[in-house]
Design a protein around this motif. Structure first.
Motif, short mmCIF file in Angstrom:
data_model
loop_
_atom_site.label_atom_id
_atom_site.label_comp_id
_atom_site.label_asym_id
_atom_site.label_seq_id
_atom_site.Cartn_x
_atom_site.Cartn_y
_atom_site.Cartn_z
N GLN A 52 0.83 -1.20 0.00
CA GLN A 52 0.00 0.00 0.00
C GLN A 52 0.87 1.26 0.00
OE1 GLN A 52 -3.15 0.04 -0.35
NE2 GLN A 52 -4.09 -1.76 0.55
N GLU A 127 -16.77 2.21 1.69
CA GLU A 127 -16.72 1.98 0.24
C GLU A 127 -16.72 3.29 -0.53
OE1 GLU A 127 -16.15 0.14 -3.21
OE2 GLU A 127 -16.04 -0.78 -1.21
N ARG A 130 -13.25 4.58 -0.51
CA ARG A 130 -12.38 3.87 -1.45
C ARG A 130 -12.67 4.29 -2.89
NH1 ARG A 130 -12.82 -0.65 2.37
NH2 ARG A 130 -10.72 -1.15 3.12
N GLU A 131 -13.93 4.53 -3.19
CA GLU A 131 -14.29 4.99 -4.54
C GLU A 131 -13.66 6.34 -4.83
OE1 GLU A 131 -18.50 4.96 -4.69
OE2 GLU A 131 -18.69 2.77 -4.78
N ASN A 135 -7.33 2.64 -3.69
CA ASN A 135 -6.91 1.55 -2.80
C ASN A 135 -6.08 2.12 -1.64
OD1 ASN A 135 -6.59 -1.04 -1.86
ND2 ASN A 135 -4.83 -1.47 -3.17
N LEU A 138 -6.67 1.29 5.54
CA LEU A 138 -7.52 1.95 6.53
C LEU A 138 -6.97 1.76 7.93
CD1 LEU A 138 -11.09 0.99 5.25
CD2 LEU A 138 -10.10 3.29 5.32
#
Length: 301
Positions: A52, A127, A130-131, A135, A138
């Motif tokens: 990440q 969500e 994330r959109e 990516n 969290l």
């Protein structure tokens, strides 16, 4: 890493025949100090292991966690995003010392209303983040998850086995759970919540591996981030007498509570008490700005 336990020598303790030590976790780092260092340690390892590049987390206007995540991300090469409670701050954050510090270390802010912020742990809300941001790794509000608890199990050492009581301030419960899990069978772990109510009990139980603990809920001073002149006077006097600065949100309230319990003979004669200093000192300038507006005494820096 060797963290000193500072012995506090005051007449009250001689009178009550107890000993108090403060574990100076605040000395780890000016910004990633105390439990914030512990909570982020293994989360940063995991984020790197997953490949990440962005950390996304949550917090309020004066959040120690927001400041620590921003600095840690900057130091370790992560982009950081802070979901901040209070949409009105979008035009005011430059006046906030904590948010200004986080921004200086590269954090991008996403301000949300207080009503939306209450959904921060719900899958649908996550969500949408994330959109919007792609990516991300969290990190929960306050940093508390299993990896954070793992980090906090490293606070106590073998040398701390001599203590009868281990005390810590409580925000989200992760630090207390870590202390509970590495406490010795003869030790009692006491948590001093900064928030009103006893709702943290179940959260702590999800991580705690024994029942040798309890919450002391009488020293929140009205709730999270609320202080009064009595607390300010105590914090300033404690610093003058010991040289140890305390934050007014967490550690200051915990130490006030410990002193009061000693006065009330809560601790048996001969008890040895260890209080964990969880840092949070970066928030003092912001609190002083609030105190100045309320015409209350300021905290010594």
């Amino acid at each position: 890493m060797t963290i000193p336990n500072q012995h506090i020598v005051l007449p009250l303790f001689r009178e009550k025949r107890v000993e108090l030590y403060v574990k100076r976790e605040d000395t780890i780092h000016p910004l990633i100090s105390g439990n914030k260092y512990r909570k982020l340690k293994y989360n940063l390892h995991e984020a790197k292991a997953q490949g990440q590049h962005t950390l996304l987390t949550f917090g309020g206007a004066y959040s120690n966690h927001i400041a620590a995540t921003a600095y840690a991300g900057h130091k370790h090469g992560f982009r950081t995003i802070g979901v901040i409670r209070g949409e009105e701050l979008e035009t005011q954050w430059q006046d906030n010392p904590t948010l200004r510090l986080a921004h200086e270390h590269g954090m991008q802010f996403h301000f949300v209303s207080r009503s939306d912020y209450r959904h921060k742990n719900e899958p649908a809300f996550l969500e949408t983040l994330r959109e919007q941001f792609g990516n991300v790794y969290l990190v929960p509000e306050g940093g508390t998850n299993e990896l954070a608890v793992k980090g906090c199990t490293e606070i106590l050492t073998e040398a701390d086995a001599k203590f009868d009581f281990v005390c810590s301030a409580v925000g989200t419960g992760g630090t207390l759970a870590g202390l509970i899990n590495t406490s010795q069978p003869h030790q009692t772990v006491l948590g001093f919540p900064a928030l009103k109510g006893d709702f943290l009990t179940e959260e702590i139980r999800t991580f705690a591996q024994n029942n040798r603990w309890r919450l002391v809920t009488d020293y929140h001073f009205g709730g999270y981030a609320k202080v009064d002149q009595q607390l300010i006077v105590f914090i300033n006097r404690f610093k003058k007498e010991t040289g140890i600065p305390l934050d007014p949100i967490y550690t200051g309230k915990m130490l006030f509570g410990i002193f009061d319990l000693i006065k009330k003979d809560f601790f048996p004669s001969g008890s040895q008490i260890l209080a964990i200093h969880t840092g949070g000192l970066q928030g003092i300038p912001g609190m002083n700005a609030i105190l100045k507006k309320k015409k209350l005494p300021l905290l010594d820096i």
